[in-house]
Design a protein around this motif. Structure first.
Motif, PDB file in Angstrom:
ATOM      1  N   VAL A  12      23.794 -39.307 104.827  1.00 27.89           N
ATOM      2  CA  VAL A  12      23.011 -38.145 103.934  1.00 27.89           C
ATOM      3  C   VAL A  12      23.922 -36.897 105.015  1.00 27.89           C
ATOM      4  N   SER A  13      23.991 -35.289 104.200  1.00 20.96           N
ATOM      5  CA  SER A  13      24.551 -35.245 104.627  1.00 20.96           C
ATOM      6  C   SER A  13      23.995 -33.914 105.871  1.00 20.96           C
ATOM      7  N   ALA A  14      24.685 -33.092 106.892  1.00 15.33           N
ATOM      8  CA  ALA A  14      23.397 -32.497 107.474  1.00 15.33           C
ATOM      9  C   ALA A  14      24.225 -31.726 108.706  1.00 15.33           C
ATOM     10  N   ARG A  15      24.247 -31.226 109.380  1.00 13.73           N
ATOM     11  CA  ARG A  15      24.996 -29.807 110.310  1.00 13.73           C
ATOM     12  C   ARG A  15      25.918 -29.408 110.306  1.00 13.73           C
ATOM     13  N   GLY A  16      26.847 -29.800 108.614  1.00 11.43           N
ATOM     14  CA  GLY A  16      28.215 -29.901 108.829  1.00 11.43           C
ATOM     15  C   GLY A  16      28.804 -31.661 108.588  1.00 11.43           C
ATOM     16  N   ARG A  17      28.229 -32.742 109.052  1.00 10.20           N
ATOM     17  CA  ARG A  17      28.671 -33.912 109.136  1.00 10.20           C
ATOM     18  C   ARG A  17      27.764 -35.324 108.015  1.00 10.20           C
ATOM     19  N   GLU A  18      28.308 -36.314 107.865  1.00  7.26           N
ATOM     20  CA  GLU A  18      28.019 -37.171 107.176  1.00  7.26           C
ATOM     21  C   GLU A  18      27.107 -38.228 108.316  1.00  7.26           C
ATOM     22  N   ASP A  28       9.077 -36.262 106.831  1.00  8.75           N
ATOM     23  CA  ASP A  28       9.156 -35.019 107.579  1.00  8.75           C
ATOM     24  C   ASP A  28      10.311 -35.468 108.257  1.00  8.75           C
ATOM     25  N   THR A  29      10.108 -36.456 109.127  1.00  5.38           N
ATOM     26  CA  THR A  29      11.301 -36.527 110.207  1.00  5.38           C
ATOM     27  C   THR A  29      12.144 -37.679 109.671  1.00  5.38           C
ATOM     28  N   LEU A  30      13.845 -37.550 109.878  1.00  4.74           N
ATOM     29  CA  LEU A  30      14.797 -37.665 110.033  1.00  4.74           C
ATOM     30  C   LEU A  30      15.491 -38.712 111.248  1.00  4.74           C
ATOM     31  N   HIS A  31      15.383 -39.938 111.269  1.00  9.64           N
ATOM     32  CA  HIS A  31      16.658 -40.606 112.530  1.00  9.64           C
ATOM     33  C   HIS A  31      17.793 -40.494 111.934  1.00  9.64           C
ATOM     34  N   LEU A  32      18.702 -40.054 112.007  1.00 15.63           N
ATOM     35  CA  LEU A  32      20.161 -40.100 111.996  1.00 15.63           C
ATOM     36  C   LEU A  32      21.267 -41.373 112.291  1.00 15.63           C
ATOM     37  N   ARG A  33      22.296 -41.452 112.161  1.00 13.65           N
ATOM     38  CA  ARG A  33      23.290 -41.675 112.996  1.00 13.65           C
ATOM     39  C   ARG A  33      24.544 -41.418 112.366  1.00 13.65           C
ATOM     40  N   PRO A  34      25.063 -40.947 113.346  1.00  7.42           N
ATOM     41  CA  PRO A  34      26.668 -40.382 112.638  1.00  7.42           C
ATOM     42  C   PRO A  34      26.994 -41.414 111.639  1.00  7.42           C
ATOM     43  N   TYR A  46      13.937 -32.202 112.484  1.00 12.63           N
ATOM     44  CA  TYR A  46      12.516 -32.326 111.828  1.00 12.63           C
ATOM     45  C   TYR A  46      12.794 -31.177 110.727  1.00 12.63           C
ATOM     46  N   LEU A  47      12.449 -31.853 109.874  1.00 14.93           N
ATOM     47  CA  LEU A  47      13.100 -31.689 108.465  1.00 14.93           C
ATOM     48  C   LEU A  47      12.496 -29.808 108.276  1.00 14.93           C
ATOM     49  N   PRO A  48      11.169 -29.769 108.295  1.00 13.12           N
ATOM     50  CA  PRO A  48      10.460 -28.359 107.828  1.00 13.12           C
ATOM     51  C   PRO A  48      10.914 -27.273 108.610  1.00 13.12           C
ATOM     52  N   ILE A  49      11.981 -27.450 110.322  1.00 17.88           N
ATOM     53  CA  ILE A  49      12.552 -26.495 110.691  1.00 17.88           C
ATOM     54  C   ILE A  49      13.862 -26.416 110.556  1.00 17.88           C
ATOM     55  N   GLU A  50      14.011 -27.150 109.857  1.00 10.09           N
ATOM     56  CA  GLU A  50      15.833 -27.433 110.132  1.00 10.09           C
ATOM     57  C   GLU A  50      16.449 -26.652 109.240  1.00 10.09           C
ATOM     58  N   PRO A  51      17.425 -24.956 110.070  1.00 11.26           N
ATOM     59  CA  PRO A  51      17.694 -24.255 109.213  1.00 11.26           C
ATOM     60  C   PRO A  51      18.426 -24.435 107.655  1.00 11.26           C
ATOM     61  N   GLY A  52      19.241 -25.398 108.304  1.00 11.11           N
ATOM     62  CA  GLY A  52      20.377 -25.234 106.830  1.00 11.11           C
ATOM     63  C   GLY A  52      19.547 -26.848 105.914  1.00 11.11           C
ATOM     64  N   PRO A  53      19.762 -27.095 105.174  1.00  9.35           N
ATOM     65  CA  PRO A  53      19.829 -28.137 104.457  1.00  9.35           C
ATOM     66  C   PRO A  53      20.038 -29.598 104.452  1.00  9.35           C
ATOM     67  N   VAL A  54      19.482 -30.379 103.963  1.00  8.22           N
ATOM     68  CA  VAL A  54      20.113 -31.998 104.087  1.00  8.22           C
ATOM     69  C   VAL A  54      20.092 -32.477 102.789  1.00  8.22           C
ATOM     70  N   GLY A  55      21.134 -33.436 102.178  1.00 10.82           N
ATOM     71  CA  GLY A  55      21.028 -33.193 101.304  1.00 10.82           C
ATOM     72  C   GLY A  55      21.619 -34.539 101.458  1.00 10.82           C
ATOM     73  N   PRO A  56      21.797 -35.459 100.094  1.00 12.28           N
ATOM     74  CA  PRO A  56      22.385 -36.786  99.915  1.00 12.28           C
ATOM     75  C   PRO A  56      24.062 -36.164 100.147  1.00 12.28           C
ATOM     76  N   ALA A  57      24.331 -37.440 100.798  1.00 14.59           N
ATOM     77  CA  ALA A  57      26.174 -37.536 100.307  1.00 14.59           C
ATOM     78  C   ALA A  57      26.647 -38.617 100.171  1.00 14.59           C
TER      79      ALA A  57
END
Length: 949
Positions: A12-18, A28-34, A46-57
């Motif tokens: 996924v792509s979030a906060r400017g990185r993969e 609702d909740t994504l546990h992510l590893r860079p 936590y997706l409901p309050i994440e300001p930027g989009p989270v999408g497939p990468a």
């Protein structure tokens, strides 16, 4: 609000990185590893309050701009491989450990994984590596998600060693629970919460936990997995041991609890205790004691799945002949000559008088006089210093002191017996810290004692002490031959006496005494500090015969004082001659008085018999000594009737007649029982061909010591800080000057506590004073992270970075191929679903593959080993950059057409992973189910083109 559901393993792509999605994620909740990092760097969104989009990468393919030399491509492959923590091999845990186990150490792990609930007794010889074998099982169960808590139960003096081993080698941070730490750990916990619930990993002193109140609390909150070290000490008779057995029996009654029992001496001469031990694995196994031999076979075969016992020779079939050194044993003697001989005879006469004068007095007085007499014999045989302390110390038991008017402590009969067994005999093996204090022998004979004390003091030093002189001569031979010796003494005073005298002779050696006066942590620190010195001599009491491993620093053992317990000799030697000893030869020496009647009796009747049985059966058989009574009778023969071998010991209420004959009879019985049990419990051992393929698969996925060494050397060279080889004595290691590395790397290393000049080694055991660099060491992680970030994102790297260190693309002319061949570095991610004991867990597995594709035959990849070998191909001549870029662009243009081949490969690897997991984790009742799904598309990390020269 987003409604996309992201599967574990997807990008996924979030906060400017993969990022890679981890299994514990929900809608609702994504546990992510860079991308390219470890689980330690994971974060939570936590997706409901994440300001930027989270999408497939999608993972970006390499470009011609990311090309460099071919060695830089090899570094990329190594960095990808060594960063794997959730590797796709048959074992889940091997990416998370800091030790490369030997193949034979995998046998208990494979046996454990065949069981629904792990119940295993590991009874390997001293020094083979039971700690590693047990911790491997626990780490594997943790990484498979089958347990979340674990406790080690062990004798108090082993707590710190277990804590250290778990942390350093298995990345398990355990707290020690004993009387001195429990209050601090409990502080701040809710009233109804146990320490064992608050801390998932604990190392618990058996002496602390065996009391009724604590036992009940532990049983209520006990973790689902327990390791019991020195398990044979929990099955003897006696009040303390009985409490331990009650504790373990209660734990074993929970049939869902995993239990791993460890002991080098499962059969200690006590039949009842041995079958109690087997009964902890499964209650039915206790019945083997009473079942006729004709009816035992089914139960014996069942036991073989739960019991593993290997001797040193058993390891040879594992292609591991060099794991253990050759042990060369010798005996040297001294004579009781001159003034020293005359003093010995007078002390012997005085000891005899003590016993005779106690006849007809109260039982306590008789026993105290008896123990005082034995104490004098033991101490005068040890050293003048020990004899002086014994003669100065009040019979009724104050600590050794120069104040002869110290306050007396009146002992009960039971206390007197216990103290005598501990301090005069060889104590109990699970508490060696306080048993090297000299026993008291002072009575009211003021003038006579004063004369004996004065004479003993005057005979100190090698000029008048023939035993010390013989030791010094022998140590000169050992040290001149390059050995680093440990000298074992019975008493504290002797250890200091020996060390003080050795310092005056061996002025260029570091000579350090370590005794029970030190706390366990102080003992460990004192031994560790000796690693800075070369050459070195350690003088120790039996407080070091268990608990601290000495194989990294020492190569010889000298028994300055004979132990009256043959097991103790093996324990002393096993501190040095054990798994991880780099020397090919270890020396052991027994020093004894040629005309010392005490040494002679012990040597002939106890030690030699023990050694002959060990050679005959291949296993150590403890002496069947009823609470030391046989040994007392033997020494009593010397004491009471000089020149004869019969001993009537009225204070014992026992008549042994001929103690030598009594001991011989007991030994014969013990040998027969041990031989019968070796036959009875001979197991269908797993053979190397059953285990080595699993081990080789795991190493291929994760990389081993050789891969780590190659990687660090190449990275250091590429980043401008080549390793400097250093030899110290016989040990070779390397220096890494971290200050020469790029600033971005230096800062990260400093954050890990790695700064300045690092002294490193790539093989176990590391050279003294060096850090062992394993695949999970922070140095490997930092350098691999840096290279991957350099390769994947140029823009984020500082200007001073050497960009040529790592490359995602390259092309060379080489003689290694006959047709144009493209080599792809790919990363596969798999979702592994494990259904076990009514629960399902989703795990993520990753692996890095090298895929070779010959021109015109792209649908049939080369064998992985052949493709990997191509990554080490040597260029035949220079290729101009424009031509190199042209070949790379052509290969990149073919990638879309190659995708179906790669996806088919990913599915085949997923199927292989499924088979691996099913094969090694077969539950005994066939419950448990695995599913593996590859995460597509496959990540193409690097593209390299080889053109025939």
């Amino acid at each position: 609000m987003q409604n996309i559901t992201f599967q574990p393993g997807s990008l996924v792509s979030a906060r400017g990185r993969e990022w890679i999605v981890l299994p514990q994620s929900s809608d609702d909740t994504l546990h992510l590893r860079p991308l390219g990092a470890t689980d330690d760097d994971a974060t939570l969104i936590y997706l409901p309050i994440e300001p930027g989009p989270v999408g497939p990468a999608t993972f970006p393919w390499p470009t011609a701009e990311q090309a460099s030399n071919f060695a830089a491509g090899q570094l990329l492959r190594d960095a990808l491989q060594l960063k794997l923590r959730t590797g796709a091999g048959p074992f889940r845990s091997f990416g998370n450990i800091a030790v490369e186990p030997r193949a034979y150490q995998l046998v208990p792990l494979l046996m454990a994984l065949k069981q629904e609930v792990v119940r295993l007794l590991i009874a390997d010889d001293v020094g083979i590596g039971k700690t590693i074998e047990a911790a491997l099982i626990v780490r594997e169960l943790l990484d498979r998600g089958e347990i979340i808590r674990m406790a080690v139960l062990c004798p108090p003096h082993l707590c710190e060693q277990w804590q250290r081993e778990l942390k350093q080698r298995f990345h398990i941070n355990a707290v020690v629970v004993r009387s001195t730490t429990a209050n601090r750990l409990e502080r701040g916990l809710p009233a109804n919460q146990s320490v064992f619930e608050a801390y998932p990993f604990t190392v618990v002193s058996l002496d602390y936990i065996k009391s009724d109140r604590r036992r009940d609390e532990f049983q209520r909150a006990c973790p689902e997995c327990v390791i019991v070290d020195e398990a044979h000490t929990c099955t003897f008779s006696g009040q303390g041991k009985q409490k331990r057995y009650t504790l373990l029996k209660g734990l074993a009654e929970d049939t869902s609890r995993h239990m791993v029992l460890l002991t080098a001496t499962p059969h200690s001469g006590d039949e009842e205790a041995f079958y109690n031990l087997l009964g902890l694995l499964h209650p039915e196994f206790r019945e083997l004691k009473d079942i006729p031999s004709t009816s035992r076979k089914p139960l014996r075969e069942q036991l073989a799945n739960h019991f593993v016992q290997r001797r040193r020779p058993d390891i040879e079939e594992w292609q591991d002949r060099n794991v253990f050194p050759e042990r060369l044993s010798a005996e040297i003697t001294y004579k009781l000559t001159g003034d020293w001989g005359r003093l010995f005879d007078e002390v012997l006469d005085y000891a005899r008088d003590l016993v005779e004068r106690a006849e007809g007095k109260g039982l306590l007085q008789q026993r105290m006089s008896w123990w005082a007499a034995l104490a004098l014999l033991r101490c005068i045989s040890s050293s003048p210093a020990a004899a002086v302390n014994a003669l100065r110390t009040r019979l009724h038991g104050t600590a050794p002191t120069d104040n002869v008017d110290a306050v007396e402590v009146e002992l009960t009969l039971e206390e007197a017996e216990e103290r005598g067994r501990e301090r005069v005999l060889d104590g109990v093996e699970d508490d060696l810290s306080t048993q090297d204090i000299e026993p008291g022998a002072r009575t009211e004979d003021g003038a006579r004692l004063t004369e004996l004390i004065d004479r003993a003091e005057s005979l100190a030093g090698p000029a008048k002490d023939p035993k010390l002189k013989k030791l010094i001569d022998h140590l000169k031979e050992l040290t001149e031959a390059g050995f680093q010796p440990v000298v074992f003494c019975r008493y504290i005073a002797t250890a200091h006496y020996v060390a003080d005298n050795l310092r005056t002779v061996f002025r260029n050696h570091q000579v350090t005494p370590v005794t029970g006066q030190f706390t366990p942590a102080e003992r460990e620190a004192a031994v560790e500090a000796m690693g800075e010195a070369e050459p070195r001599i350690l003088v120790a009491t039996d407080c070091l015969s268990e608990g601290i491993n000495l194989q990294n620093l020492f190569t010889a053992v000298v028994h300055y004082d004979l132990s009256w317990n043959p097991t103790r000799h093996e324990q002393r030697e096993g501190r040095v001659d054990r798994f991880g000893q780099k020397a090919r030869e270890v020396r052991t020496t027994m020093l004894y008085g040629q005309d010392n009647p005490v040494d002679g009796a012990v040597l002939q009747v106890i030690l030699r018999k023990a050694e002959s049985i060990r050679k005959e059966l291949g296993v150590l058989v403890p002496m069947p000594d009823d609470q030391g009574k046989l040994t007392q009778a033997l020494v009593g023969a010397v004491l009471l009737r000089k020149g004869t071998t019969t001993a009537r010991v009225p204070q014992l209420g026992l008549d042994f007649g001929d103690p030598e004959l009594s001991i011989d009879t007991a030994w014969t019985s013990a040998r027969e029982k041990a031989a019968k049990n070796r036959t009875l419990f001979a197991q269908r051992r797993l053979k190397p061909e059953d285990v080595l393929p699993e081990w080789q698969k795991t190493l291929a996925v994760l990389g081993g010591e050789a891969d780590v060494e190659r990687f660090i050397k190449r990275v250091a060279q590429q980043l401008g800080a080549p390793l400097e080889e250093t030899a110290k004595g016989t040990a070779t290691h390397w220096k890494l000057h971290a200050s020469s590395l790029p600033a971005a790397v230096r800062e990260r290393l400093e954050g890990e506590g790695l700064a300045g000049t690092l002294r490193i080694d790539f093989h176990q055991p590391p050279a003294p004073g060096t850090q062992f660099i394993h695949r999970t060491h922070p140095l490997v992680s930092v350098l691999a992270d840096f290279l991957l970030e350099t390769a994947l994102d140029y823009a984020s790297i500082e200007a001073d970075t050497t960009l040529d260190a790592v490359a995602r693309a390259g092309a060379i002319f080489t003689g290694a191929v006959e047709t144009r061949t493209t080599v792809l570095l790919v990363r596969l991610r798999h979702q592994l679903t494990v259904s076990h004991r009514g629960q399902s867990r989703l795990l993520l597995c990753e692996e890095t593959l090298t895929v070779g594709l010959e021109a015109g035959n792209e649908s049939t990849p080369l064998e992985e080993a052949s493709a990997r070998a191509l990554m080490t191909a040597e260029p035949a001549r220079n290729m101009p950059p424009p031509l190199r870029d042209q070949h790379i662009q052509r290969a990149l243009a073919q990638l879309p057409g190659i995708q179906p081949t790669l996806e088919e490969l990913a599915r085949a690897r997923a199927q292989q992973l499924l088979e691996d997991h099913r094969r090694v984790r077969v539950a005994s009742d066939a419950r448990g189910e695995y599913r593996v799904t590859p995460s597509l598309p496959v990540d193409i990390m690097g593209v390299f083109v080889l053109i025939p020269a």
